[in-house]
Design a protein around this motif. Structure first.
Motif, PDB file in Angstrom:
ATOM      1  N   VAL A 188     -12.309   2.118 -14.870  1.00  0.00           N
ATOM      2  CA  VAL A 188     -13.107   1.612 -13.753  1.00  0.00           C
ATOM      3  C   VAL A 188     -12.831   0.117 -13.600  1.00  0.00           C
ATOM      4  CG1 VAL A 188     -14.980   3.287 -14.046  1.00  0.00           C
ATOM      5  CG2 VAL A 188     -15.088   1.100 -15.248  1.00  0.00           C
ATOM      6  N   SER A 189     -13.243  -0.430 -12.440  1.00  0.00           N
ATOM      7  CA  SER A 189     -13.052  -1.865 -12.247  1.00  0.00           C
ATOM      8  C   SER A 189     -14.136  -2.602 -13.023  1.00  0.00           C
ATOM      9  CB  SER A 189     -13.146  -2.214 -10.769  1.00  0.00           C
ATOM     10  OG  SER A 189     -14.464  -2.028 -10.346  1.00  0.00           O
ATOM     11  N   ARG A 190     -13.935  -3.907 -13.139  1.00  0.00           N
ATOM     12  CA  ARG A 190     -14.927  -4.697 -13.865  1.00  0.00           C
ATOM     13  C   ARG A 190     -16.253  -4.704 -13.112  1.00  0.00           C
ATOM     14  NH1 ARG A 190     -13.437  -9.658 -17.299  1.00  0.00           N
ATOM     15  NH2 ARG A 190     -11.830 -10.422 -15.980  1.00  0.00           N
ATOM     16  N   ALA A 242       5.908   5.425  -8.526  1.00  0.00           N
ATOM     17  CA  ALA A 242       5.999   3.964  -8.314  1.00  0.00           C
ATOM     18  C   ALA A 242       5.500   3.210  -9.533  1.00  0.00           C
ATOM     19  CB  ALA A 242       5.202   3.587  -7.077  1.00  0.00           C
ATOM     20  N   TYR A 243       4.347   3.647 -10.072  1.00  0.00           N
ATOM     21  CA  TYR A 243       3.795   2.906 -11.209  1.00  0.00           C
ATOM     22  C   TYR A 243       4.611   3.113 -12.486  1.00  0.00           C
ATOM     23  CZ  TYR A 243      -0.245   1.061  -8.740  1.00  0.00           C
ATOM     24  OH  TYR A 243      -1.030   0.353  -7.904  1.00  0.00           O
ATOM     25  N   LEU A 244       5.122   4.364 -12.708  1.00  0.00           N
ATOM     26  CA  LEU A 244       5.958   4.564 -13.903  1.00  0.00           C
ATOM     27  C   LEU A 244       7.186   3.671 -13.826  1.00  0.00           C
ATOM     28  CD1 LEU A 244       5.847   8.463 -14.443  1.00  0.00           C
ATOM     29  CD2 LEU A 244       4.680   6.680 -15.783  1.00  0.00           C
ATOM     30  N   GLU A 247     -14.499   4.780  -2.434  1.00  0.00           N
ATOM     31  CA  GLU A 247     -14.894   4.798  -3.846  1.00  0.00           C
ATOM     32  C   GLU A 247     -14.186   3.689  -4.611  1.00  0.00           C
ATOM     33  OE1 GLU A 247     -14.158   8.534  -5.726  1.00  0.00           O
ATOM     34  OE2 GLU A 247     -15.463   9.622  -4.342  1.00  0.00           O
ATOM     35  N   THR A 248     -14.655   3.470  -5.809  1.00  0.00           N
ATOM     36  CA  THR A 248     -14.005   2.456  -6.645  1.00  0.00           C
ATOM     37  C   THR A 248     -12.519   2.798  -6.855  1.00  0.00           C
ATOM     38  OG1 THR A 248     -14.079   1.278  -8.725  1.00  0.00           O
ATOM     39  CG2 THR A 248     -14.691   3.586  -8.824  1.00  0.00           C
ATOM     40  N   GLY A 249     -11.677   1.761  -6.810  1.00  0.00           N
ATOM     41  CA  GLY A 249     -10.250   1.948  -7.106  1.00  0.00           C
ATOM     42  C   GLY A 249      -9.437   2.579  -5.997  1.00  0.00           C
ATOM     43  N   THR A 250      -9.996   2.701  -4.791  1.00  0.00           N
ATOM     44  CA  THR A 250      -9.228   3.350  -3.718  1.00  0.00           C
ATOM     45  C   THR A 250      -8.322   2.359  -2.985  1.00  0.00           C
ATOM     46  OG1 THR A 250     -11.220   3.114  -2.391  1.00  0.00           O
ATOM     47  CG2 THR A 250     -10.727   5.325  -3.218  1.00  0.00           C
ATOM     48  N   GLY A 251      -8.485   1.069  -3.261  1.00  0.00           N
ATOM     49  CA  GLY A 251      -7.594   0.088  -2.632  1.00  0.00           C
ATOM     50  C   GLY A 251      -8.269  -0.722  -1.534  1.00  0.00           C
ATOM     51  N   LYS A 252      -9.584  -0.863  -1.615  1.00  0.00           N
ATOM     52  CA  LYS A 252     -10.297  -1.611  -0.562  1.00  0.00           C
ATOM     53  C   LYS A 252      -9.842  -3.070  -0.559  1.00  0.00           C
ATOM     54  CE  LYS A 252     -14.384  -0.455  -2.209  1.00  0.00           C
ATOM     55  NZ  LYS A 252     -13.966   0.449  -3.296  1.00  0.00           N
ATOM     56  N   GLU A 253      -9.717  -3.649  -1.761  1.00  0.00           N
ATOM     57  CA  GLU A 253      -9.316  -5.039  -1.838  1.00  0.00           C
ATOM     58  C   GLU A 253      -7.884  -5.210  -1.328  1.00  0.00           C
ATOM     59  OE1 GLU A 253     -10.415  -7.026  -5.391  1.00  0.00           O
ATOM     60  OE2 GLU A 253      -9.330  -8.845  -4.837  1.00  0.00           O
ATOM     61  N   LEU A 254      -7.051  -4.229  -1.660  1.00  0.00           N
ATOM     62  CA  LEU A 254      -5.652  -4.252  -1.212  1.00  0.00           C
ATOM     63  C   LEU A 254      -5.597  -4.316   0.321  1.00  0.00           C
ATOM     64  CD1 LEU A 254      -3.039  -3.890  -2.807  1.00  0.00           C
ATOM     65  CD2 LEU A 254      -3.159  -1.450  -2.379  1.00  0.00           C
ATOM     66  N   PHE A 255      -6.438  -3.526   0.968  1.00  0.00           N
ATOM     67  CA  PHE A 255      -6.499  -3.529   2.426  1.00  0.00           C
ATOM     68  C   PHE A 255      -6.998  -4.879   2.954  1.00  0.00           C
ATOM     69  CE2 PHE A 255      -5.688   0.957   2.447  1.00  0.00           C
ATOM     70  CZ  PHE A 255      -5.177   1.213   3.703  1.00  0.00           C
ATOM     71  N   VAL A 265      -6.976   5.140  -7.598  1.00  0.00           N
ATOM     72  CA  VAL A 265      -5.642   4.580  -7.884  1.00  0.00           C
ATOM     73  C   VAL A 265      -5.668   3.676  -9.121  1.00  0.00           C
ATOM     74  CG1 VAL A 265      -3.648   3.397  -6.906  1.00  0.00           C
ATOM     75  CG2 VAL A 265      -5.151   4.710  -5.419  1.00  0.00           C
ATOM     76  N   ARG A 266      -6.799   3.015  -9.328  1.00  0.00           N
ATOM     77  CA  ARG A 266      -6.866   2.151 -10.515  1.00  0.00           C
ATOM     78  C   ARG A 266      -6.685   2.980 -11.787  1.00  0.00           C
ATOM     79  NH1 ARG A 266     -11.259  -0.071  -9.708  1.00  0.00           N
ATOM     80  NH2 ARG A 266     -10.597  -2.073  -8.907  1.00  0.00           N
ATOM     81  N   GLU A 267      -7.330   4.120 -11.821  1.00  0.00           N
ATOM     82  CA  GLU A 267      -7.222   4.984 -12.994  1.00  0.00           C
ATOM     83  C   GLU A 267      -5.786   5.485 -13.137  1.00  0.00           C
ATOM     84  OE1 GLU A 267      -9.524   8.565 -12.749  1.00  0.00           O
ATOM     85  OE2 GLU A 267      -8.963   9.203 -14.761  1.00  0.00           O
ATOM     86  N   ILE A 296       0.857  -1.204   0.000  1.00  0.00           N
ATOM     87  CA  ILE A 296       0.000   0.000   0.000  1.00  0.00           C
ATOM     88  C   ILE A 296       0.885   1.242   0.000  1.00  0.00           C
ATOM     89  CG2 ILE A 296      -1.842   1.246   1.222  1.00  0.00           C
ATOM     90  CD1 ILE A 296      -2.699  -1.454   2.410  1.00  0.00           C
ATOM     91  N   LEU A 297       0.789   1.995  -1.084  1.00  0.00           N
ATOM     92  CA  LEU A 297       1.622   3.198  -1.211  1.00  0.00           C
ATOM     93  C   LEU A 297       0.859   4.420  -0.718  1.00  0.00           C
ATOM     94  CD1 LEU A 297       2.999   2.531  -4.808  1.00  0.00           C
ATOM     95  CD2 LEU A 297       4.115   2.003  -2.622  1.00  0.00           C
ATOM     96  N   GLY A 298       1.628   5.468  -0.436  1.00  0.00           N
ATOM     97  CA  GLY A 298       0.998   6.728  -0.024  1.00  0.00           C
ATOM     98  C   GLY A 298       1.440   7.113   1.377  1.00  0.00           C
TER      99      GLY A 298
END
Ligand SMILES: Nc1ncnc2c1ncn2[C@@H]1O[C@H](COP(=O)(O)OP(=O)(O)OP(=O)(O)O)[C@@H](O)[C@H]1O
Length: 614
Positions: free
Chosen positions: A589-591, A488-490, A332-340, A521-523, A303-305
């Protein structure tokens, strides 16, 4: 000679005439079962204790038949030299023979000789007995009658012998299967008795100890092979033990299990497994589980940030990892809920157990129910033959991650609540329940409290799911994380694609920070990937962002599409041309969000049709 015997292909029957001293009888018989009569039976039994020796029983009728023949010899005094038999009706027999009868008990050749001599001295004129006696009488020139065994007695003995052969063969087949199983085992197996001697060893153990000759170590002390093992203590304490041992230059995981089954001599089984193999198998299992989606992939390190919000969330989530209470993650979507969710599981005591994830929005109600709780064979038409294990059962002792929990239909909410309260599940169509120990981490990007107000979500379930909660703010509210995430992503994508890591100019960085990141973050991740794919220079500047139309989806992503009254959304325009995966990427967006959009879209279309019709 013997009629109606059962036939067994694998049993060979041989007949032979044996007569004489124990030394003569002690010849090398290769038969496993011997069938004999009288003294011969007893001698063979003593000589071959390991063989099955079956007695042909002499019947009273056989003896009577022989005695009656004495009439033809005009006998006055009959000597009946017989082994271990009681005759109650001697008087009647004497009458039938017209002679007196004296019984001489005989045990072996020597006692038979003594009996014949004694009977002769007693005045016997005809001798009745078995083969041994007849041989002696013939030598001495005495009149004798041989007691013949009737066919029936031989037949009974032969049937017993054949049944014994059958039992032996069955036992042998069973033993063969066990031997084959043992020899096919990847584990070396060694059985030792109470004296520490090897009683059995499988092929794998032969290989481990680099033994060359089969049977080389059977009956030998186990000590030189497993010298480092305090097996004596272990036998004394009668407890299981495990150790890593170095044998012939390799490491092995060795387990000792005491053996004191009632019928077995006290001893032990030693199981030997190559540590390399265990590691390899574990790797394969982990791979298999992860292919099935049963393992958590991320940890808190992923988890970055450095924004205060994200750091506080991580700290809180780390604390949550130490307990078993259910967690609800909101964001919101893509904020990293699954990561947590992954990270909490990985940091918890359950980390070695399954992590099972399910998106509650992605399945229709009936499928969702069978996915979560499983079903019994034949529970409904179309059900798989053997039934299906539900995700709750799969997650036993581990964690289940229920993404988009806000989308779970109200009927299933009641069932889920019951599972959480009772800690047991009942498969669809089953009458029995299974206890389960599962921690539930759920996530939502909608306001469940609103749903409760609208009567679409049960408050009792919400409180069960929400014992601990984490709210992840959207990226636009923690702009200080953007630069770190972009860098990090680049870096990650440049390395993955073998390109040099580009420098972001201050102007480009400002544009990236000012962007509203509706897909969070997904975007951001997707945009970084596009920048690496599309850019062949070492610099990312504002001009490049404009040229590559990096933010072109800005107006068309979640916000635009979330306006329900706008059915002519970018989604509906793109949908016919795209695959789900590509479309999700295109829209940032996520699937799941995509699925939600589709659902909303079809509801809107339905509404529109209904309005047109009315
Ligand atoms: N703080 C973060 N650091 C690094 N990567 C992140 C971070 N937050 C999210 N990501 C990445 O963003 C992507 C989306 O994250 P994730 O799937 O966890 O979001 P989500 O909130 O569960 O989304 P959704 O609600 O749409 O399912 C993943 O690739 C994830 O690795």
């Amino acid at each position: 000679m013997v009629k109606k015997l059962p036939q067994y292909d694998d049993v060979q029957i041989e007949t032979t005439y044996v007569f004489g001293t124990p030394e003569v009888l002690a010849q090398n018989w290769d038969a496993e079962i011997l069938v004999a009569r009288g003294m011969t039976h007893d001698v063979l039994k003593e000589l071959f204790p390991e063989k099955h020796v079956i007695r042909i029983q002499l019947s009273s009728f056989d003896i009577f038949d022989a005695l009656v023949q004495c009439r033809h010899e005009h006998a006055k005094k009959i000597a009946l030299c017989i082994h271990n038999i009681e005759i109650n009706c001697l008087k009647d027999l004497e009458q039938a023979c017209g002679a007196s009868i004296t019984i001489y008990d005989v045990q072996n050749e020597m006692t038979t000789e003594e009996a014949v001599s004694k009977a002769l001295a007693d005045g016997a004129d005809v001798f009745v007995g078995a083969g041994t006696m007849c041989g002696i009488c013939d030598r001495m020139g005495l009149k004798r009658i041989h007691i013949h065994t009737k066919h029936d007695a031989v037949e009974i003995a032969m049937i017993e012998a054949l049944n014994t052969a059958r039992t032996i063969n069955l036992e042998r087949a069973r033993a063969d299967i066990i031997r084959i199983m043992l020899n096919h085992s990847e584990e070396g197996v060694l059985a030792i008795n109470g004296q520490g001697k090897i009683v059995n060893i499988n092929n794998q153990a032969y290989r481990v100890f680099q033994l060359t000759t089969v049977g080389e170590v059977i009956g030998q002390p186990a000590e030189p092979l497993v010298s480092t093992v305090e097996w004596k203590d272990f036998l004394k304490n009668n407890s299981e033990k495990e150790k890593i041992l170095r044998i012939k230059g390799k490491d092995y995981y060795v387990q000792y299990k005491p053996l004191n089954e009632e019928e077995l001599e006290t001893g032990a089984l030693i199981f030997i497994r190559s540590t390399d193999r265990i590691i390899e198998e574990e790797r394969k299992i982990r791979k298999g589980l992860s292919e099935k989606g049963l393992t958590a992939k991320y940890t808190f390190k992923d988890i970055l940030g450095h924004s205060r919000a994200i750091r506080e969330n991580i700290q809180m989530a780390e604390r949550y990892s130490r307990v078993n209470s259910n967690v609800l993650i909101v964001g919101e979507t893509g904020t990293g809920k699954e990561l947590f969710a992954h990270s909490i599981h990985q940091a918890s005591k359950r980390s070695n157990q399954p992590f099972v994830a399910l998106n509650c929005a992605a399945l229709p109600e009936n499928l969702l129910e069978s996915e979560l709780f499983g079903y019994e064979a034949g529970a409904f038409s179309g059900a798989a033959k053997g039934g299906k294990v539900g995700l709750f059962e799969l997650a036993h002792r581990g964690t289940i991650f229920l993404d988009e929990i806000g989308e779970i239909p109200i009927i299933l909410q009641a069932k889920l609540l019951r599972v959480l309260q009772e800690k047991e599940i009942r498969r669809i169509g089953s009458t029995s329940v299974h206890p389960i120990d599962v921690r539930v981490i759920s996530a939502t990007n909608i306001n469940i409290e609103e749903k409760i107000k609208e009567g679409q979500f049960r408050s009792d379930l919400y409180y069960r799911l929400n014992l601990l909660d984490i709210t992840i703010p959207p990226l636009r509210e923690r702009k200080e994380d953007i630069q770190e995430l972009v860098d990090a992503y680049l870096t990650r994508f440049a390395c993955e694609m073998g390109k040099s890591i580009p420098k972001v100019t201050p102007e480009a960085a400002r544009l990236l920070t000012e962007h509203s990141w509706p897909g969070n973050v997904r975007e951001l991740r997707n945009i970084c990937e596009r920048l690496i794919v599309l850019n062949d220079t070492d610099v990312i500047d504002a001009e490049l962002l404009r040229q590559l139309k990096i933010f072109r989806e800005d107006k068309c992503s979640v916000h635009a599409i979330s306006e329900e009254e706008d059915p002519d959304s970018v989604y509906s325009r793109l949908k016919p041309k795209k695959k789900k995966k590509d479309l999700a990427e295109e829209l940032g967006v996520s699937r799941t969000t995509l699925w939600r959009m589709a659902k909303r879209q079809s509801e809107l279309e339905k509404k529109r049709r209904e309005q047109q019709e009315s």
